[in-house]
Design a protein around this motif. Structure first.
Motif, PDB file in Angstrom:
ATOM      1  N   ARG A  76      51.509 -50.539  21.606  1.00 16.95           N
ATOM      2  CA  ARG A  76      51.693 -51.148  20.291  1.00 16.95           C
ATOM      3  C   ARG A  76      50.338 -51.574  19.699  1.00 16.95           C
ATOM      4  O   ARG A  76      50.132 -51.481  18.497  1.00 16.95           O
ATOM      5  CB  ARG A  76      52.633 -52.350  20.431  1.00 16.95           C
ATOM      6  CG  ARG A  76      52.818 -53.167  19.188  1.00 16.95           C
ATOM      7  CD  ARG A  76      53.862 -52.590  18.279  1.00 16.95           C
ATOM      8  NE  ARG A  76      53.958 -53.381  17.057  1.00 16.95           N
ATOM      9  CZ  ARG A  76      54.030 -52.881  15.834  1.00 16.95           C
ATOM     10  NH1 ARG A  76      54.031 -51.574  15.650  1.00 16.95           N
ATOM     11  NH2 ARG A  76      54.115 -53.662  14.793  1.00 16.95           N
ATOM     12  N   ILE A  77      49.429 -52.038  20.564  1.00 18.36           N
ATOM     13  CA  ILE A  77      48.090 -52.385  20.079  1.00 18.36           C
ATOM     14  C   ILE A  77      47.457 -51.146  19.440  1.00 18.36           C
ATOM     15  O   ILE A  77      46.874 -51.211  18.354  1.00 18.36           O
ATOM     16  CB  ILE A  77      47.177 -52.896  21.213  1.00 18.36           C
ATOM     17  CG1 ILE A  77      47.801 -54.101  21.912  1.00 18.36           C
ATOM     18  CG2 ILE A  77      45.804 -53.267  20.677  1.00 18.36           C
ATOM     19  CD1 ILE A  77      47.034 -54.545  23.159  1.00 18.36           C
ATOM     20  N   ALA A  78      47.605 -50.012  20.137  1.00 20.65           N
ATOM     21  CA  ALA A  78      47.034 -48.764  19.610  1.00 20.65           C
ATOM     22  C   ALA A  78      47.663 -48.403  18.268  1.00 20.65           C
ATOM     23  O   ALA A  78      46.971 -47.992  17.332  1.00 20.65           O
ATOM     24  CB  ALA A  78      47.246 -47.635  20.622  1.00 20.65           C
ATOM     25  N   GLU A  79      48.975 -48.586  18.169  1.00 19.93           N
ATOM     26  CA  GLU A  79      49.666 -48.284  16.900  1.00 19.93           C
ATOM     27  C   GLU A  79      49.111 -49.109  15.747  1.00 19.93           C
ATOM     28  O   GLU A  79      48.837 -48.592  14.668  1.00 19.93           O
ATOM     29  CB  GLU A  79      51.168 -48.602  17.030  1.00 19.93           C
ATOM     30  CG  GLU A  79      51.982 -47.578  17.766  1.00 19.93           C
ATOM     31  CD  GLU A  79      53.460 -47.976  17.826  1.00 19.93           C
ATOM     32  OE1 GLU A  79      54.232 -47.188  18.349  1.00 19.93           O
ATOM     33  OE2 GLU A  79      53.823 -49.083  17.363  1.00 19.93           O
ATOM     34  N   VAL A  80      48.968 -50.418  16.002  1.00 14.53           N
ATOM     35  CA  VAL A  80      48.502 -51.290  14.923  1.00 14.53           C
ATOM     36  C   VAL A  80      47.054 -50.960  14.569  1.00 14.53           C
ATOM     37  O   VAL A  80      46.664 -50.965  13.403  1.00 14.53           O
ATOM     38  CB  VAL A  80      48.674 -52.778  15.306  1.00 14.53           C
ATOM     39  CG1 VAL A  80      48.152 -53.680  14.206  1.00 14.53           C
ATOM     40  CG2 VAL A  80      50.149 -53.076  15.565  1.00 14.53           C
TER      41      VAL A  80
END
Lengths: 289, 325
Positions: A76-80
């Motif tokens: 999710r960090i990568a997505e954001v």
């Protein structure tokens, strides 16, 4: 009519909140060409202390999550980050003086690195854990467990890719981190903190202090409630690195030693990036009960 | 009963307790508390910077003022024993670390605490009078108190009847405190110290805190204490400020000193030092002594010890190095 400048003073990231430095100090951040960009908080030893308390508080919950869930959150960090690519590209260009194309490649690499580590969350146990054959009717299982609170002195040169490359492997195994960002190039780390705050990472799991590793490092190295320290940020300063190692020995911290010079962070990381900050726990269990 | 109390008071204060009406007249005649002013003053005193040697002194003083408390339904003799050991030697690695003032337990565990503490000088405080609610008949409260004193308690922490107080039946509260004070007497003529708990979180206003303070002091309390720790909010700086003003004014009027004990919600060294600054500024340096000021706390002691270790070793310590209570 000319717009009035929005002058920014960035803050620290501790326990999921963005406090000012307890000392009230801040410092000017310039771009690679020496032009003023923004002010950043100058973290003091008391901020480091608060960050360790926050990290310790977050450790139980974070290490207790399933590896699968940690994978989801790191992904999710990568997505954001992907959503905020332009901001990171600008920050990296300013901080490191790269061309637009090269800055984009750095941001891509940083995001890919997070995805890569997210995948490892629920696979590391299979690779470094083992069902040991023993001379008795027992299961004998070795599994990696997080070390605890890890102090990370982030690389001074590579402000984003280097940062992600030292933080992601620490948290993906269930540790919590207190990170001291690059002193000259703190803004990508500040942007990264803003991403962390909005991507399901529980407060306190990553705490980011902008400031000088030589002033904060010794307090973290000697802190009795820090379980490990990564000295990447003092690469090339052998004398300081030795001092920190000596201070860290007091409570037998795990230490990742400072390299002689900052490595090329584009290379695929070795498994030791994660295994340096795990402990192997072995349990015996009778067979057939 | 009131005659013995009144004999040690100057005329006008003695008259105040002669009837319910005069007591109400007296308490309601006390000047009102400026709420905003009290809160602002407490907040401003909290910004004082106490560093280096002054901080080291304050930490040791705060440790000496702690009433190390365990008041849980799940308390066991084993827990009380370990708490009592900790009260005597808070930091086993450092013989210079002072002992706490007291341990505070339920009456049935006083005997256990006594066995461990012996004549170490650490006092035993027992909460009595149907703690924490105070909802019981008076003879039961008195029996509770006498029982704790007989078991060896040096100090009794009683709760006032908040229901009676809030309804305005001040004389009833007054008489109850007087009666408990008498129940604190030992056969040898000495008497256990009486701390009177107001449960300020239930008193609603600072005016009520001031009235309760005067009421308790009129009735002969040795200490006035903010809270049981079972109700939120517990001790706050402004409430303690009002109580410190009351004991200061009481000394001016009668020449007698009364102690103050904030309890509940004080968890960090920083908080404790704020209280000490306030004691010094409001009541005066005479109160900076475990005889006249106490902290009712459990987790505070660990934080004080961590800070103390930090001052001595120059490096931060962690929760792994203090006991889990």
């Amino acid at each position: 009519m000319a717009r009035i400048d929005v002058r920014k003073t960035y803050k620290l990231y501790i326990g999921g909140a963005f406090p000012r430095s307890e000392s009230g100090h801040s410092y000017e951040v310039t771009d690679a060409g020496g032009k003023f960009v923004a002010n950043a908080s100058l973290a003091s030893r008391k901020d480091a202390r608060d960050a360790v308390v926050a990290a310790r508080k977050a450790f139980g919950g974070w290490s207790g999550r399933t590896a699968y869930n940690r994978a989801q959150i790191v992904y999710r960090i990568a997505e954001v980050m992907e959503d905020r690519r332009p901001q990171f590209v600008t920050a990296v260009r300013q901080a490191e003086g790269l061309t637009a194309a090269r800055a984009e490649r750095v941001v891509d690499a940083a995001i890919d690195r997070l995805v890569w580590y997210a995948g490892w969350a629920d696979k590391l146990t299979q690779v470094v854990g083992n069902a040991n054959p023993v001379a008795g009717p027992y299961f004998n299982l070795s599994t990696p467990e997080p070390t605890g609170v890890v102090a990370v002195l982030a690389p001074q040169e590579s402000s984003l890719l280097g940062l992600v490359s030292v933080v992601a492997p620490v948290i993906v195994t269930g540790n919590t981190a207190v990170v001291v960002s690059s002193y000259e190039r703190p803004l990508p780390a500040v942007n990264f903190a803003e991403v962390l705050a909005t991507s399901d990472v529980p407060g306190g799991v990553v705490n980011i202090l902008t400031g000088a590793a030589p002033t904060i490092g010794p307090w973290l190295a000697s802190h009795m409630d820090v379980n490990a320290i990564d000295l990447a940020g003092v690469a090339g300063d052998a004398a300081l690195a030795t001092d920190l190692e000596v201070a860290a020995a007091d409570n037998l911290k795990r230490v990742r030693r400072a390299p002689a010079a900052e490595p090329d962070w584009n290379a695929e990381p070795p498994l030791t990036a994660m295994t340096d900050f795990v402990e192997i726990k072995t349990v015996w269990h009778p067979i057939g009960v | 009963m009131t005659a013995t109390v009144n004999s040690r008071l100057p005329g006008e204060l003695a008259d105040a307790t002669s009837s319910d009406a005069s007591l109400r007249r007296f308490l309601h005649g006390l000047p009102g508390v400026d709420q905003v002013g009290a809160e602002a003053r407490a907040a401003r005193l909290g910004t004082r910077s106490i560093k280096t040697t002054a901080k080291a002194y304050a930490i040791d003083l705060a440790i000496r003022m702690v009433d190390l408390t365990t008041l849980e339904g799940q308390d066991t003799p084993g827990k009380v024993r370990s708490l009592a050991s900790k009260a005597m030697r808070p930091d086993p690695t450092d013989p210079d670390c002072p002992a706490t003032a007291a341990v505070c337990v339920y009456p049935d565990l006083v005997g256990v605490a006594k066995e461990t503490l012996g004549d170490s000088g650490v006092q035993i405080a027992a909460v009595a009078t149907a703690f924490p609610s105070g909802r019981a008949a008076r003879d039961i409260k008195l029996a509770d108190t006498a029982d704790a004193v007989e078991a060896g308690a040096d100090e009794i922490d009683m709760v006032i009847d908040r229901g009676a107080f809030l309804t305005g039946r001040y004389l009833q509260v007054f008489e109850e405190i007087v009666a408990v004070k008498e129940a604190c007497a030992r056969p040898d003529g000495t008497s256990a110290h009486l701390k009177v708990i107001f449960e300020t979180g239930e008193l609603q206003t600072y005016d009520n805190v001031r009235r309760a303070s005067w009421l308790a002091m009129l009735a002969g309390a040795d200490f006035i204490k903010t809270s049981t720790g079972k109700v939120q909010p517990a001790a706050t700086l402004p409430v303690t400020l009002v109580m410190l003003e009351a004991v200061r004014d009481w000394r001016e009027a009668t020449g007698q000193m009364v102690g103050v004990k904030p309890a509940g919600g004080i968890r960090t060294t920083k908080d404790a030092i704020k209280y000490l600054v306030m004691v010094n500024e409001i009541a005066g340096p005479d109160w900076l002594d475990p005889t006249w000021f106490r902290f009712g706390a459990s987790s505070l002691l660990n934080d004080l010890l961590l800070q103390r270790t930090k001052m001595l070793t120059g490096r931060y310590s962690g929760p792994d190095y203090v006991t889990v209570d």
